[in-house]
Motif scaffolding. Structure first.
Motif, mmCIF file in Angstrom:
data_model
loop_
_atom_site.group_PDB
_atom_site.id
_atom_site.type_symbol
_atom_site.label_atom_id
_atom_site.label_comp_id
_atom_site.label_asym_id
_atom_site.label_seq_id
_atom_site.Cartn_x
_atom_site.Cartn_y
_atom_site.Cartn_z
ATOM 1 N N ALA A 3 -1.204 1.687 -13.030
ATOM 2 C CA ALA A 3 -0.890 1.594 -14.460
ATOM 3 C C ALA A 3 -1.341 0.232 -15.008
ATOM 4 O O ALA A 3 -0.599 -0.441 -15.720
ATOM 5 C CB ALA A 3 0.596 1.836 -14.719
ATOM 6 N N PHE A 4 -2.558 -0.151 -14.617
ATOM 7 C CA PHE A 4 -3.258 -1.344 -15.142
ATOM 8 C C PHE A 4 -2.694 -2.676 -14.669
ATOM 9 O O PHE A 4 -3.107 -3.726 -15.140
ATOM 10 C CB PHE A 4 -3.297 -1.337 -16.683
ATOM 11 C CG PHE A 4 -3.674 -0.010 -17.263
ATOM 12 C CD1 PHE A 4 -4.888 0.569 -16.931
ATOM 13 C CD2 PHE A 4 -2.811 0.665 -18.117
ATOM 14 C CE1 PHE A 4 -5.246 1.813 -17.439
ATOM 15 C CE2 PHE A 4 -3.162 1.911 -18.629
ATOM 16 C CZ PHE A 4 -4.379 2.487 -18.295
ATOM 17 N N LEU A 39 -4.028 -1.439 -7.909
ATOM 18 C CA LEU A 39 -3.839 -1.516 -9.363
ATOM 19 C C LEU A 39 -3.184 -0.204 -9.784
ATOM 20 O O LEU A 39 -3.766 0.860 -9.622
ATOM 21 C CB LEU A 39 -5.206 -1.690 -10.038
ATOM 22 C CG LEU A 39 -5.222 -1.767 -11.566
ATOM 23 C CD1 LEU A 39 -4.404 -2.942 -12.074
ATOM 24 C CD2 LEU A 39 -6.664 -1.872 -12.072
ATOM 25 N N THR A 61 -7.159 -2.748 -4.739
ATOM 26 C CA THR A 61 -7.895 -1.485 -4.688
ATOM 27 C C THR A 61 -7.636 -0.771 -6.002
ATOM 28 O O THR A 61 -6.552 -0.875 -6.574
ATOM 29 C CB THR A 61 -7.475 -0.597 -3.493
ATOM 30 O OG1 THR A 61 -6.097 -0.253 -3.618
ATOM 31 C CG2 THR A 61 -7.709 -1.306 -2.170
ATOM 32 N N SER A 75 0.843 -1.199 0.000
ATOM 33 C CA SER A 75 0.000 0.000 0.000
ATOM 34 C C SER A 75 0.867 1.233 0.000
ATOM 35 O O SER A 75 1.658 1.444 0.918
ATOM 36 C CB SER A 75 -0.916 -0.009 1.223
ATOM 37 O OG SER A 75 -1.812 1.082 1.192
ATOM 38 N N LEU A 76 0.759 2.057 -1.029
ATOM 39 C CA LEU A 76 1.596 3.248 -1.141
ATOM 40 C C LEU A 76 0.952 4.470 -0.505
ATOM 41 O O LEU A 76 1.634 5.336 0.021
ATOM 42 C CB LEU A 76 1.928 3.514 -2.623
ATOM 43 C CG LEU A 76 3.029 2.628 -3.214
ATOM 44 C CD1 LEU A 76 2.699 1.154 -3.136
ATOM 45 C CD2 LEU A 76 3.328 3.031 -4.642
ATOM 46 N N TRP A 77 -0.396 4.525 -0.567
ATOM 47 C CA TRP A 77 -1.104 5.695 -0.017
ATOM 48 C C TRP A 77 -2.108 5.329 1.071
ATOM 49 O O TRP A 77 -2.888 6.171 1.491
ATOM 50 C CB TRP A 77 -1.780 6.467 -1.154
ATOM 51 C CG TRP A 77 -0.775 7.141 -2.035
ATOM 52 C CD1 TRP A 77 -0.125 8.318 -1.792
ATOM 53 C CD2 TRP A 77 -0.277 6.664 -3.292
ATOM 54 N NE1 TRP A 77 0.745 8.590 -2.819
ATOM 55 C CE2 TRP A 77 0.675 7.601 -3.751
ATOM 56 C CE3 TRP A 77 -0.536 5.532 -4.068
ATOM 57 C CZ2 TRP A 77 1.370 7.443 -4.946
ATOM 58 C CZ3 TRP A 77 0.152 5.374 -5.256
ATOM 59 C CH2 TRP A 77 1.085 6.325 -5.689
ATOM 60 N N ASN A 137 -4.760 3.134 1.126
ATOM 61 C CA ASN A 137 -6.089 2.569 0.852
ATOM 62 C C ASN A 137 -6.104 1.047 1.011
ATOM 63 O O ASN A 137 -6.998 0.491 1.659
ATOM 64 C CB ASN A 137 -6.544 2.948 -0.564
ATOM 65 C CG ASN A 137 -6.639 4.455 -0.746
ATOM 66 O OD1 ASN A 137 -7.505 5.084 -0.177
ATOM 67 N ND2 ASN A 137 -5.719 5.027 -1.513
ATOM 68 N N THR A 138 -5.113 0.386 0.427
ATOM 69 C CA THR A 138 -5.060 -1.080 0.495
ATOM 70 C C THR A 138 -4.797 -1.532 1.932
ATOM 71 O O THR A 138 -5.330 -2.552 2.380
ATOM 72 C CB THR A 138 -3.975 -1.626 -0.453
ATOM 73 O OG1 THR A 138 -4.119 -0.978 -1.714
ATOM 74 C CG2 THR A 138 -4.099 -3.137 -0.642
ATOM 75 N N THR A 173 -7.623 9.479 -7.518
ATOM 76 C CA THR A 173 -6.345 8.845 -7.867
ATOM 77 C C THR A 173 -5.611 8.286 -6.649
ATOM 78 O O THR A 173 -5.005 7.222 -6.725
ATOM 79 C CB THR A 173 -5.443 9.867 -8.592
ATOM 80 O OG1 THR A 173 -6.167 10.351 -9.722
ATOM 81 C CG2 THR A 173 -4.153 9.226 -9.066
ATOM 82 N N SER A 219 -11.543 0.762 -14.525
ATOM 83 C CA SER A 219 -10.232 0.666 -15.171
ATOM 84 C C SER A 219 -10.058 -0.690 -15.836
ATOM 85 O O SER A 219 -10.493 -1.697 -15.303
ATOM 86 C CB SER A 219 -9.138 0.836 -14.121
ATOM 87 O OG SER A 219 -7.869 0.650 -14.696
ATOM 88 N N PHE A 233 -9.798 1.990 -9.362
ATOM 89 C CA PHE A 233 -10.976 2.722 -9.825
ATOM 90 C C PHE A 233 -12.048 1.715 -10.244
ATOM 91 O O PHE A 233 -11.742 0.572 -10.559
ATOM 92 C CB PHE A 233 -10.650 3.579 -11.054
ATOM 93 C CG PHE A 233 -9.578 4.576 -10.839
ATOM 94 C CD1 PHE A 233 -9.517 5.338 -9.681
ATOM 95 C CD2 PHE A 233 -8.609 4.780 -11.817
ATOM 96 C CE1 PHE A 233 -8.518 6.279 -9.491
ATOM 97 C CE2 PHE A 233 -7.611 5.718 -11.636
ATOM 98 C CZ PHE A 233 -7.563 6.467 -10.481
HETATM 99 C C1 LIG Z 1 0.275 6.564 -10.407
HETATM 100 C C2 LIG Z 1 -1.070 5.918 -10.233
HETATM 101 C C3 LIG Z 1 -1.552 5.037 -11.192
HETATM 102 C C4 LIG Z 1 -2.813 4.441 -11.028
HETATM 103 N N1 LIG Z 1 -3.262 3.591 -12.005
HETATM 104 C C5 LIG Z 1 -4.491 3.032 -11.860
HETATM 105 C C6 LIG Z 1 -4.996 2.150 -12.870
HETATM 106 O O1 LIG Z 1 -4.371 1.875 -13.894
HETATM 107 N N2 LIG Z 1 -6.230 1.616 -12.676
HETATM 108 C C7 LIG Z 1 -6.965 1.886 -11.552
HETATM 109 O O2 LIG Z 1 -8.071 1.373 -11.451
HETATM 110 N N3 LIG Z 1 -6.496 2.697 -10.565
HETATM 111 C C8 LIG Z 1 -5.283 3.273 -10.703
HETATM 112 N N4 LIG Z 1 -4.817 4.100 -9.715
HETATM 113 C C9 LIG Z 1 -5.594 4.259 -8.464
HETATM 114 C C10 LIG Z 1 -5.032 3.334 -7.374
HETATM 115 O O3 LIG Z 1 -5.250 1.992 -7.714
HETATM 116 C C11 LIG Z 1 -5.715 3.596 -6.023
HETATM 117 O O4 LIG Z 1 -5.484 4.894 -5.580
HETATM 118 C C12 LIG Z 1 -5.251 2.608 -4.962
HETATM 119 O O5 LIG Z 1 -6.269 2.486 -4.001
HETATM 120 C C13 LIG Z 1 -3.959 3.002 -4.270
HETATM 121 O O6 LIG Z 1 -3.720 2.065 -3.248
HETATM 122 P P1 LIG Z 1 -2.828 2.405 -1.962
HETATM 123 O O7 LIG Z 1 -3.409 3.644 -1.324
HETATM 124 O O8 LIG Z 1 -2.956 1.234 -1.095
HETATM 125 O O9 LIG Z 1 -1.443 2.614 -2.451
HETATM 126 C C14 LIG Z 1 -3.593 4.715 -9.875
HETATM 127 C C15 LIG Z 1 -3.081 5.597 -8.910
HETATM 128 C C16 LIG Z 1 -1.855 6.193 -9.081
HETATM 129 C C17 LIG Z 1 -1.361 7.148 -8.037
#
Ligand SMILES: Cc1cc2nc3c(=O)[nH]c(=O)nc-3n(C[C@H](O)[C@H](O)[C@H](O)COP(=O)(O)O)c2cc1C
Length: 164
Positions: free
Chosen positions: A56-57, A54, A104, A9-11, A13-14, A140, A109, A106
Motif C-alpha cells: 500500500a505504497f 512495499l 521488494t 517478509s509476509l509471502w 519474496n523479501t 501481487t 508503483s 512492483f
Molecule cells: C496487500 C498488498 C499490497 C501491495 N501493495 C503494493 C504497492 O503499493 N506497491 C508495490 O509496488 N507492490 C505492492 N504489493 C506487492 C508486494 O510488494 C510484493 O508482493 C512483495 O514482494 C511482497 O513481499 P514478501 O513476499 O516478502 O511479503 C502489494 C502486495 C500486497 C499483497
C-alpha cells in the motif's frame, strides 16, 4: 566483518532476496527475521542491511498488517508471526556500523519502503554504505522477476566490497 541482513517478509519474496544478499556478502553474513535480529544478535554488526516489501505504497504499517490478518482466506496466507520492520527499527539500539536498505515491489508503483527503513537505520547511527535497492515481483504475491536473486547476490558482493 560482521554482517546481518534483517527482513520483514509476509509471502517469502523479501526473505529470498535477503538470503541471496547474505550469500553475496559472504559466508560470515546471516539473514535474520525481525524476531531473530535481537539487540544481542546485531550488537557487533559492522553492516546491517534491512529490507521489507512495499505494501500500500509504504513500509508495511501495523494497520495494513492487521487488515491482512483479518482478511485471511482471500489470499495466500501471510506470515505475520514476526514483528514489522517498522517496530524493529523503532526499537533498534544505537550502533555505529554501516547500513543499506532494500525493498521488494512492483516495477511501476509509487511509494517507497526504503525511505522509512533508511531513516530508521540512520536515526540509530548506522550510516549508509550504498543507495537503497529495489527488487521486483511479477504478481501481487510474487514470484520475483527472473534474475532478481542473482542481482541480489551481486548487490551483496558489492556491499562487502564497499565495506572494504
Ligand atoms: C496487500 C498488498 C499490497 C501491495 N501493495 C503494493 C504497492 O503499493 N506497491 C508495490 O509496488 N507492490 C505492492 N504489493 C506487492 C508486494 O510488494 C510484493 O508482493 C512483495 O514482494 C511482497 O513481499 P514478501 O513476499 O516478502 O511479503 C502489494 C502486495 C500486497 C499483497
Amino acid at each position: 566483518m560482521e554482517a546481518v541482513v534483517v527482513y520483514e517478509s509476509l509471502w517469502g519474496n523479501t526473505a529470498a532476496i535477503a538470503r541471496a544478499i547474505a550469500e553475496g556478502i559472504g559466508p560470515e553474513a546471516r539473514a535474520l527475521t525481525t524476531t531473530e535480529a535481537t539487540g544481542e544478535a546485531i550488537a557487533n554488526a559492522d553492516l546491517i542491511v534491512a529490507g521489507a516489501p512495499l505494501l500500500a505504497f509504504r513500509l508495511p504499517t501495523e494497520k495494513v498488517r492487521e487488515s491482512l490478518r483479518a482478511n485471511r482466506g482471500r489470499e495466500p496466507a501471510p506470515d505475520l508471526s514476526n514483528p514489522s520492520m517498522r517496530s524493529w527499527l523503532a526499537a533498534l539500539p544505537a550502533g555505529h556500523g554501516r547500513s543499506a536498505g532494500f525493498e521488494t515491489r512492483f516495477r511501476w508503483s509509487p511509494g517507497s519502503a526504503t525511505a522509512a527503513i533508511v531513516r530508521g537505520l540512520e536515526r540509530a547511527g548506522y550510516r549508509l554504505v550504498a543507495k537503497a535497492h529495489r527488487f521486483i515481483v511479477k504478481g501481487t504475491y510474487g514470484p520475483l522477476r527472473d534474475g532478481e536473486i542473482e542481482r541480489a547476490r551481486q548487490w551483496g558482493a558489492e556491499l562487502a566490497k564497499a565495506m572494504g
